[in-house]
Design a protein around this motif. Structure first.
Motif, short mmCIF file in Angstrom:
data_model
loop_
_atom_site.label_atom_id
_atom_site.label_comp_id
_atom_site.label_asym_id
_atom_site.label_seq_id
_atom_site.Cartn_x
_atom_site.Cartn_y
_atom_site.Cartn_z
N ARG A 70 0.82 -1.12 0.14
CA ARG A 70 -0.03 0.11 -0.03
C ARG A 70 1.00 1.22 -0.07
NH1 ARG A 70 -4.83 -1.62 4.05
NH2 ARG A 70 -6.26 -2.69 2.68
N ILE A 73 2.20 1.64 -3.54
CA ILE A 73 1.16 2.41 -4.51
C ILE A 73 0.99 3.52 -4.23
CG2 ILE A 73 -1.44 1.91 -4.88
CD1 ILE A 73 -1.18 -1.01 -4.33
N SER A 74 0.92 4.14 -2.82
CA SER A 74 0.62 5.53 -2.64
C SER A 74 2.03 6.52 -3.48
CB SER A 74 0.75 5.81 -0.90
OG SER A 74 -0.45 5.17 -0.52
N ASN A 77 1.34 6.40 -6.74
CA ASN A 77 0.30 7.34 -7.30
C ASN A 77 0.94 8.70 -7.44
OD1 ASN A 77 -1.71 5.28 -7.76
ND2 ASN A 77 -2.45 5.31 -5.91
N LEU A 78 1.54 9.31 -6.33
CA LEU A 78 2.01 10.55 -6.02
C LEU A 78 3.05 10.74 -7.37
CD1 LEU A 78 2.36 13.18 -4.54
CD2 LEU A 78 4.20 11.94 -3.37
N ASN A 80 3.03 9.37 -10.33
CA ASN A 80 2.11 9.26 -11.36
C ASN A 80 1.56 10.73 -11.55
OD1 ASN A 80 1.01 8.40 -13.96
ND2 ASN A 80 -0.90 7.76 -12.66
N SER A 81 1.13 11.24 -10.33
CA SER A 81 0.33 12.38 -10.54
C SER A 81 1.21 13.48 -11.06
CB SER A 81 -0.21 12.77 -9.08
OG SER A 81 -0.81 13.93 -9.13
#
Length: 119
Positions: A70, A73-74, A77-78, A80-81
């Motif tokens: 997790r 993944i966080s 995601n950051l 990717n953003s």
């Protein structure tokens, strides 16, 4: 004829002592079987306790791996953003460049036409 005579021995009937001994033997056999079942049940319980310990350890390991996944993944995601924002800004710059290129080409064409008409 003597009616009071004991005929139980004639028919092969056991004496009360023999019946008690037989009942004791049956109870001993039942007790031995019960003890064997109790030993088997204790062994099963010990095996189940070991299996439960192994499952708890496995669950703890799986929960740790899930927590790491997790957090990964966080992080992704950051990342990717942030990459998305960079890409959007680059796309805007690219559109501006294309617009300026087309405007430059249009102006060069107008310049050629103007120079061609002056000459």
């Amino acid at each position: 004829m003597n009616i009071d005579e004991d005929t139980s021995a004639w028919l092969g009937c056991p004496t009360p002592l023999e019946m008690y001994k037989h009942q004791c033997a049956l109870l001993e056999d039942e007790l031995i079987q019960t003890q064997a079942q109790v030993r088997k049940a204790r062994a099963n319980v010990a095996g189940l306790v070991q299996m439960n310990d192994a499952l708890i350890t496995g669950k703890t390991d799986a929960e740790s791996a899930l927590k790491l996944a997790r957090s990964e993944i966080s992080r992704l995601n950051l990342e990717n953003s942030q990459m998305g924002r960079r890409i959007n800004s680059l796309m805007a710059v690219c559109e501006q460049r294309d617009h300026l290129f087309r405007e430059n080409q249009r102006l060069l064409l107008e310049l050629k036409v103007f120079k061609g008409a002056s000459a």
